[in-house]
Enzyme design. Structure first.
Site: not given
Length: 214
Positions: A19, A46, A75-76, A161, A163
């Site tokens: 990423k 977290d 955030d993906s 990277f 999926y």
């Protein structure tokens, strides 16, 4: 009016090397010196949010407050229609503590098989990316990018990277795992956004927050 990001240091709030590499590529033409959260030794917060936006904001704020510099977080995830949007914001967790995305892809495929989702029309999915840009005073700006496609099995390609090897974007005959990064992310200011969800989110962020659109 969205806040504008001035030139200077920028922290990429991620410990995910793939990423970070993609974001570095997207930022290559901009006047910012890039450091990752991992390079700075920053702790990973977290991810307790219930949406991509909430988790991206958590990460960008944690990085900017710890470093004293503006921070960019992503955030993906992969949202699969037949799985009611799963794995979604939990996409990384499906890979387990070892970040084993070969296992994660098998988990997705097994869940699809249990649903009888074997034809392309039952295997619709989308990649989603939300970028959050945060400043040390706590101000944030968020944008979203998405790309639609279908899931293939077995996975194809060893690039990218996560999926990527099982995601076939609409209008293409190769998976993200078979594409060079330039094909996924190539984009220049003022042009149409790139193919990937992250490139599309980045184009929206540049339009919104980067001085002079880069």
């Amino acid at each position: 009016m969205a806040r504008q990001l001035k030139s200077g240091p920028l922290v990429v709030a991620s410990h995910n090397e793939g990423k970070v590499a993609e974001i570095r590529e997207l930022l290559a033409s901009f006047p910012h010196s890039i450091e990752s959260a991992a390079e700075l030794g920053l702790a990973e917060p977290d991810e307790t949010g219930k949406t991509y936006e909430a988790n991206a904001r958590l990460k960008s704020l944690a990085a900017t407050l710890a470093s004293g510099k503006p921070a960019l977080a992503d955030d993906s995830g992969l949202s699969v229609d037949a799985l009611d949007g799963a794995p979604g914001i939990y996409s990384a967790r499906w890979a387990g503590p070892q970040k084993d995305f070969a296992m994660a892809m098998r988990n997705v495929e097994e869940a699809l098989q249990q649903k009888g989702a074997t034809s392309p029309d039952r295997r619709r999915a989308r990649f989603v990316a939300v970028l959050s840009l945060a400043w040390p005073d706590g101000h944030t700006e968020e944008v979203r990018g998405e790309v639609e496609g279908v899931l293939v099995w077995p996975p194809r390609g060893d690039r990218g990277f996560g999926y990527d090897p099982m995601f076939l974007p609409d209008g293409h005959d190769r998976t993200f795992g078979e594409m060079e990064s330039e094909e996924k992310h190539s984009w220049t200011p003022g042009a149409a956004p790139g193919l990937s969800h992250r490139a599309r989110a980045f184009a929206a962020l540049v339009d919104k927050c980067f001085e002079n659109g880069g």
